[in-house]
Write a protein that holds these residues in place. Structure first.
Motif, PDB file in Angstrom:
ATOM      1  N   LEU A 199      -6.316 -10.910  21.792  1.00  0.00           N
ATOM      2  CA  LEU A 199      -6.645  -9.288  21.839  1.00  0.00           C
ATOM      3  C   LEU A 199      -5.663  -8.436  21.232  1.00  0.00           C
ATOM      4  O   LEU A 199      -5.593  -7.697  20.482  1.00  0.00           O
ATOM      5  CB  LEU A 199      -6.909  -8.906  23.777  1.00  0.00           C
ATOM      6  N   PHE A 200      -4.549  -8.394  21.747  1.00  0.00           N
ATOM      7  CA  PHE A 200      -3.349  -7.157  20.754  1.00  0.00           C
ATOM      8  C   PHE A 200      -3.514  -7.587  19.880  1.00  0.00           C
ATOM      9  O   PHE A 200      -3.039  -6.762  19.098  1.00  0.00           O
ATOM     10  CB  PHE A 200      -1.834  -8.072  21.733  1.00  0.00           C
ATOM     11  N   ASN A 201      -3.540  -9.136  19.040  1.00  0.00           N
ATOM     12  CA  ASN A 201      -3.048  -8.547  17.382  1.00  0.00           C
ATOM     13  C   ASN A 201      -4.718  -7.703  17.555  1.00  0.00           C
ATOM     14  O   ASN A 201      -4.344  -7.749  15.782  1.00  0.00           O
ATOM     15  CB  ASN A 201      -3.184 -10.146  16.581  1.00  0.00           C
ATOM     16  N   ILE A 202      -5.500  -8.121  17.550  1.00  0.00           N
ATOM     17  CA  ILE A 202      -6.564  -7.445  16.958  1.00  0.00           C
ATOM     18  C   ILE A 202      -6.700  -5.753  17.121  1.00  0.00           C
ATOM     19  O   ILE A 202      -6.640  -5.189  15.788  1.00  0.00           O
ATOM     20  CB  ILE A 202      -7.873  -8.090  17.505  1.00  0.00           C
ATOM     21  N   MET A 203      -6.263  -6.054  18.186  1.00  0.00           N
ATOM     22  CA  MET A 203      -5.758  -3.983  18.652  1.00  0.00           C
ATOM     23  C   MET A 203      -4.310  -3.563  17.729  1.00  0.00           C
ATOM     24  O   MET A 203      -4.895  -2.142  17.266  1.00  0.00           O
ATOM     25  CB  MET A 203      -5.175  -3.732  20.210  1.00  0.00           C
ATOM     26  N   ARG A 204      -3.719  -4.866  17.023  1.00  0.00           N
ATOM     27  CA  ARG A 204      -2.719  -4.308  15.977  1.00  0.00           C
ATOM     28  C   ARG A 204      -3.457  -3.683  14.905  1.00  0.00           C
ATOM     29  O   ARG A 204      -2.966  -3.403  13.950  1.00  0.00           O
ATOM     30  CB  ARG A 204      -1.799  -5.892  16.029  1.00  0.00           C
ATOM     31  N   ASN A 210      -4.867   3.203  11.678  1.00  0.00           N
ATOM     32  CA  ASN A 210      -5.573   3.485  12.817  1.00  0.00           C
ATOM     33  C   ASN A 210      -5.476   5.485  12.352  1.00  0.00           C
ATOM     34  O   ASN A 210      -4.472   5.489  12.133  1.00  0.00           O
ATOM     35  CB  ASN A 210      -5.171   3.352  14.047  1.00  0.00           C
ATOM     36  N   THR A 211      -5.847   6.217  11.946  1.00  0.00           N
ATOM     37  CA  THR A 211      -6.124   7.308  11.155  1.00  0.00           C
ATOM     38  C   THR A 211      -7.012   8.423  12.396  1.00  0.00           C
ATOM     39  O   THR A 211      -6.980   9.804  12.123  1.00  0.00           O
ATOM     40  CB  THR A 211      -7.330   7.561  10.250  1.00  0.00           C
ATOM     41  N   TRP A 212      -6.942   8.018  13.206  1.00  0.00           N
ATOM     42  CA  TRP A 212      -7.669   9.141  14.194  1.00  0.00           C
ATOM     43  C   TRP A 212      -7.285   9.733  15.555  1.00  0.00           C
ATOM     44  O   TRP A 212      -7.307  10.387  16.420  1.00  0.00           O
ATOM     45  CB  TRP A 212      -9.476   8.270  14.877  1.00  0.00           C
TER      46      TRP A 212
END
Ligand SMILES: Cc1cc2nc3c(=O)[nH]c(=O)nc-3n(C[C@H](O)[C@H](O)[C@H](O)COP(=O)(O)O)c2cc1C
Length: 233
Positions: A199-204, A210-212
């Motif tokens: 999950l951490f890697n997906i969020m990474r 991330n531009t928001w």
């Protein structure tokens, strides 16, 4: 060692009693215990201002109460959270606290301290629902990054601790002993949880594009998590 205990209720019924049994098993004279009762120590309802997510947790109108609890959790090796089962869910006052902690989910700004902790979740119900309640509380704690979480749930067939049948009390003692022994073995050891790491890697990956939300993005950059660093040892 430090332990944080968050009671999802203010009264001292069956759920509180089981939590106290496990606390007594785990602490010694040197243990510092931080204990909170909801709603007495809880922040008010989240007003949906998004300040914690967009600007920083210190901008929450309820920051004093929220951060007091967060600081205790961060300095504790073990975090215990309990709740009686109300209408098949956790208590509303406990959910109110959890709503204030969304900013430190893996999808936003997880705290690296969480990745080495042990969690314990407890719930009792009269007849049905305690299992489900411990699952949903565990889900909250997993999203903070806690790798090892034990669940203790009992349908106690009673509205108060004094009416819990002796046979069930015997089973509770057995389970408390079993979980405490496992936790004593865990303390100080690295805890590997493949789901949390995935999950951490997906969020990474998400944070890399991330531009928001620049508050979240800068946090991941400062930690160097978008490159080589990771929050676990
Ligand atoms: C508002 C309310 C809702 C409840 N909902 C459930 C429920 O969904 N399922 C159940 O089996 N018992 C339910 N109960 C009973 C309690 O979950 C049960 O008696 C529990 O052991 C109480 O824990 P406590 O002594 O720590 O308060 C409910 C009790 C209350 C007061």
């Amino acid at each position: 060692m430090e332990i944080t205990i968050i009671h999802g209720q203010g009264h001292k019924g069956s759920t509180y009693h089981i939590t106290t049994m496990i606390k007594e098993r785990l602490i010694d004279k040197k243990t510092k215990v931080h204990e909170y009762f909801m709603p007495k120590d809880a922040p008010g309802f989240c007003v949906g201002c998004f300040q914690c997510m967009e600007k920083g947790e210190e901008y929450c109108p309820q920051a004093d109460k929220v951060q007091n609890i967060v600081e205790s959790m961060l300095s504790s090796e073990i975090i215990i959270i309990d709740s009686p089962t109300y209408c098949l869910e956790m208590t509303g006052q406990l959910k109110t606290l959890f709503d204030h902690l969304g900013y430190m989910w893996l999808s936003h700004r997880p705290k690296e301290e969480m990745f080495s902790k042990t969690g314990i979740v407890l719930s009792t119900a009269a007849g049905i629902g305690a299992n489900r309640v411990t699952k949903t509380i565990k889900k909250q704690m997993s999203w903070w990054g806690i790798p090892k979480i034990y669940r203790i749930h009992f349908n106690v067939n009673a509205a108060s601790w004094k009416d819990v049948p002796e046979k069930i009390k015997g089973k509770i003692t057995q389970k408390v002993n079993e979980v405490s022994e496992n936790i004593e073995d865990d303390i100080g050891k690295d805890k590997f949880n493949i789901k949390i790491r995935l999950l951490f890697n997906i969020m990474r990956k998400m944070q890399q594009s991330n531009t928001w939300n620049m508050t979240d993005r800068s946090y991941w950059e400062e930690k160097n998590w978008l490159k080589t660093a990771r929050p676990w040892r």
